[in-house]
Write an enzyme that holds these catalytic residues in place. Sequence first.
Site, PDB file in Angstrom:
ATOM      1  N   TYR A  56      63.486  96.012  68.296  1.00  0.00           N
ATOM      2  CA  TYR A  56      64.610  96.338  67.422  1.00  0.00           C
ATOM      3  C   TYR A  56      65.891  95.728  67.986  1.00  0.00           C
ATOM      4  O   TYR A  56      66.620  96.325  68.763  1.00  0.00           O
ATOM      5  CB  TYR A  56      64.769  97.851  67.274  1.00  0.00           C
ATOM      6  N   HIS A 119      53.371  98.724  71.441  1.00  0.00           N
ATOM      7  CA  HIS A 119      53.816  98.609  70.056  1.00  0.00           C
ATOM      8  C   HIS A 119      52.740  98.052  69.138  1.00  0.00           C
ATOM      9  O   HIS A 119      52.630  98.442  67.969  1.00  0.00           O
ATOM     10  CB  HIS A 119      55.065  97.716  69.999  1.00  0.00           C
ATOM     11  N   SER A 198      58.146 105.009  59.130  1.00  0.00           N
ATOM     12  CA  SER A 198      58.380 104.690  57.713  1.00  0.00           C
ATOM     13  C   SER A 198      57.898 105.812  56.801  1.00  0.00           C
ATOM     14  O   SER A 198      57.180 105.568  55.823  1.00  0.00           O
ATOM     15  CB  SER A 198      57.707 103.366  57.336  1.00  0.00           C
ATOM     16  N   PRO A 199      58.286 107.067  57.087  1.00  0.00           N
ATOM     17  CA  PRO A 199      57.793 108.187  56.278  1.00  0.00           C
ATOM     18  C   PRO A 199      58.355 108.203  54.861  1.00  0.00           C
ATOM     19  O   PRO A 199      57.838 108.924  54.002  1.00  0.00           O
ATOM     20  CB  PRO A 199      58.259 109.414  57.071  1.00  0.00           C
ATOM     21  N   LEU A 200      59.397 107.404  54.618  1.00  0.00           N
ATOM     22  CA  LEU A 200      59.958 107.286  53.276  1.00  0.00           C
ATOM     23  C   LEU A 200      59.601 105.938  52.655  1.00  0.00           C
ATOM     24  O   LEU A 200      60.300 105.440  51.773  1.00  0.00           O
ATOM     25  CB  LEU A 200      61.478 107.485  53.306  1.00  0.00           C
ATOM     26  N   ARG A 202      59.580 102.774  53.694  1.00  0.00           N
ATOM     27  CA  ARG A 202      60.569 101.691  53.863  1.00  0.00           C
ATOM     28  C   ARG A 202      61.770 101.857  52.941  1.00  0.00           C
ATOM     29  O   ARG A 202      62.454 100.891  52.610  1.00  0.00           O
ATOM     30  CB  ARG A 202      59.928 100.326  53.609  1.00  0.00           C
ATOM     31  N   SER A 206      63.321 107.053  49.270  1.00  0.00           N
ATOM     32  CA  SER A 206      64.611 107.569  49.745  1.00  0.00           C
ATOM     33  C   SER A 206      65.465 108.112  48.614  1.00  0.00           C
ATOM     34  O   SER A 206      66.457 108.805  48.851  1.00  0.00           O
ATOM     35  CB  SER A 206      65.389 106.465  50.455  1.00  0.00           C
TER      36      SER A 206
END
Length: 313
Positions: A56, A119, A198-200, A202, A206
């Site tokens: 990141y 990762h 990424s529970p939403l 991506r 949202s």
Amino acid sequence: MEQRKLGTQGLTVSAIGYGAMGTATGYGPSDDTQSIAAIRRAHDLGVTHFDTAKMYGWGEGEKLLGHALAPIRGEVTIATKFGFTPAFGANSRPGHIREVVDNSLRNLSVDSIDLLYQHVADPEVPVEEVVGVMKEFVDAGKVKYLGLSNTDPDSIRRAHAVHPISALQFEYSLFAPRDAEPFFPVLEELGIGFVAYSPLARGFLSGAVQPRDQYSPDDFRQHLAWWKPDNYETNTAIADELTEFANGKGVTLAQLALAWLLAQNDYTVPIPGSRNADRVTQNTAAADLALTAEDLARIAEIAPHGGLGGRQS
């Protein structure tokens, strides 16, 4: 906030964590001041687990998170990850791991990393060798708990035989349920926690999803199948129906999606990320939303197979 255990080695975190990828990469231009405010708002609301990675921003994301959490370091757990190259290849050679983890400690300005993940699997390096190097950092007091991300059930078993694995991190959401669920039997057998990134979906769940052409050219949603023109209309229809159901319960689509994850079992911890403090507030409130069996059945009717196109591009 409710606390959940990741593994059986002693790692306990808030039921909802914070994923910091978007503060440094992936979702177009960012604002460090805004991101720091969002991170600190999350902590104020009870979030104690914060997740980043070398990838990141190639260290910049770690530096930002370390700076944001420095005043409250003793109240939170920090996770980071190694294993990607700048060209998004895999590199888990022992020397590279040692270099990256030492750099991560410096970037985060911490004496120890609470949870260290590989990762992505490296086909050139057996997972037993990778975990053996990770264990060196545990033995040296520089890492407390170990995890794997983007792997497979067999690798989890092999890794766990070398050193206890506390958590698996993998993509999981209402739009991507099928890829994660095969892991659950081995996680339950070995007592390993699950961190849902990424529970939403991506951002598709949202409540603020937009067509692909509304995102910046470097936004990686340009390459995800949920946004392909042939899939987008169907997926927005699913999201709209879920939104209608959520509104009937007096909650947002994002809150419904996060509560659905929390309802799947008691060892899943979603890590939504947002650079907006108000959205962090909304997301965190999902920890207080209890879904009934009837709610879960209705959600399954609306999105029986997740989002059209799958999570891969």
